[in-house]
Design an enzyme around this catalytic site. Sequence first.
Site, mmCIF file in Angstrom:
data_model
loop_
_atom_site.group_PDB
_atom_site.id
_atom_site.type_symbol
_atom_site.label_atom_id
_atom_site.label_comp_id
_atom_site.label_asym_id
_atom_site.label_seq_id
_atom_site.Cartn_x
_atom_site.Cartn_y
_atom_site.Cartn_z
ATOM 1 C CE LYS A 255 -3.968 -2.269 2.188
ATOM 2 N NZ LYS A 255 -5.076 -2.110 3.189
ATOM 3 C CE1 TYR B 152 -9.313 -3.385 -0.089
ATOM 4 C CE2 TYR B 152 -8.525 -1.364 -1.106
ATOM 5 C CZ TYR B 152 -8.289 -2.511 -0.354
ATOM 6 O OH TYR B 152 -7.027 -2.771 0.126
ATOM 7 C CG ASN C 288 -3.729 -2.390 6.582
ATOM 8 O OD1 ASN C 288 -3.633 -1.958 5.435
ATOM 9 N ND2 ASN C 288 -4.585 -3.345 6.912
ATOM 10 C CG HIS D 88 -5.385 -6.425 -0.155
ATOM 11 N ND1 HIS D 88 -6.545 -6.491 0.563
ATOM 12 C CD2 HIS D 88 -5.507 -7.306 -1.184
ATOM 13 C CE1 HIS D 88 -7.356 -7.375 -0.027
ATOM 14 N NE2 HIS D 88 -6.756 -7.874 -1.089
ATOM 15 C CD GLU E 128 -8.594 -9.590 -3.515
ATOM 16 O OE1 GLU E 128 -9.431 -9.261 -2.654
ATOM 17 O OE2 GLU E 128 -7.414 -9.895 -3.227
HETATM 18 P P1 CMP Z 1 -7.410 -4.757 3.376
HETATM 19 O O1 CMP Z 1 -6.943 -6.143 3.606
HETATM 20 O O2 CMP Z 1 -6.769 -4.019 2.265
HETATM 21 O O3 CMP Z 1 -8.990 -4.774 3.136
HETATM 22 C C1 CMP Z 1 -9.817 -3.683 3.447
HETATM 23 C C2 CMP Z 1 -9.098 -2.610 4.211
HETATM 24 O O4 CMP Z 1 -9.943 -1.696 4.893
HETATM 25 C C3 CMP Z 1 -8.279 -3.240 5.302
HETATM 26 O O5 CMP Z 1 -7.182 -3.906 4.719
HETATM 27 C C4 CMP Z 1 -7.958 -2.026 6.175
HETATM 28 O O6 CMP Z 1 -6.803 -1.338 5.741
HETATM 29 C C5 CMP Z 1 -9.171 -1.095 5.941
HETATM 30 N N1 CMP Z 1 -9.992 -0.938 7.138
HETATM 31 C C6 CMP Z 1 -10.214 0.223 7.784
HETATM 32 N N2 CMP Z 1 -11.029 0.035 8.834
HETATM 33 C C7 CMP Z 1 -11.335 -1.283 8.851
HETATM 34 C C8 CMP Z 1 -12.127 -2.105 9.714
HETATM 35 N N3 CMP Z 1 -12.788 -1.598 10.762
HETATM 36 N N4 CMP Z 1 -12.202 -3.427 9.445
HETATM 37 C C9 CMP Z 1 -11.555 -3.951 8.383
HETATM 38 N N5 CMP Z 1 -10.788 -3.230 7.533
HETATM 39 C C10 CMP Z 1 -10.666 -1.908 7.770
#
Ligand code: CMP
Length: 140
Positions: free
Chosen positions: A10, A50, A113, A116, A127
């Site tokens: 990311k 998403y 974070n 992904h 994906e």
């Molecule tokens: P990712 O695996 O990319 O999939 C969705 C993303 O939404 C997740 O990682 C997080 O970075 C983001 N996100 C933000 N808030 C939440 C939440 N409460 N629960 C899950 N994903 C979240």
Amino acid sequence: ALERTLSIIKPDAVAKNVIGQIYTRFENAGLQVIAAKMKQLTREEAEGFYAVHKERPFFNALVEFMISGPVMIQALEGENAIATNRDLMGATNPKDAAAGTIRADFADSIDANAVHGSDAAETAKVEIAYFFSDAEICSR
Ligand code: CMP
């Protein structure tokens, strides 16, 4: 089983200049990069990727974050690639991520974070196809 998974480094981790450190973790865990591209996602691409989250309260912040800078997108192949990559990543929220995982080491928040990874075989297929044509996949 031999599997494929879609991984995205990311914007936060790209900005921290840790693409190579993350690739090393994939390689050390037996995952091969079989396709890769660096890309500035458009809003439409991020929203489409998403789409499953579009009713969630964090959707807009997630899309804004994912278009805040370039991402590094790769398809990984290996034994149990989906679970292996999820183990390497750690929990979604870096506060909950086990020591030594990518998110524990490189992520700042649940939004920023670092990575992904696909969560299941069916989503991995969707994906990977979202970002790579068959001709772009170099399976060995
Ligand atoms: P990712 O695996 O990319 O999939 C969705 C993303 O939404 C997740 O990682 C997080 O970075 C983001 N996100 C933000 N808030 C939440 C939440 N409460 N629960 C899950 N994903 C979240």
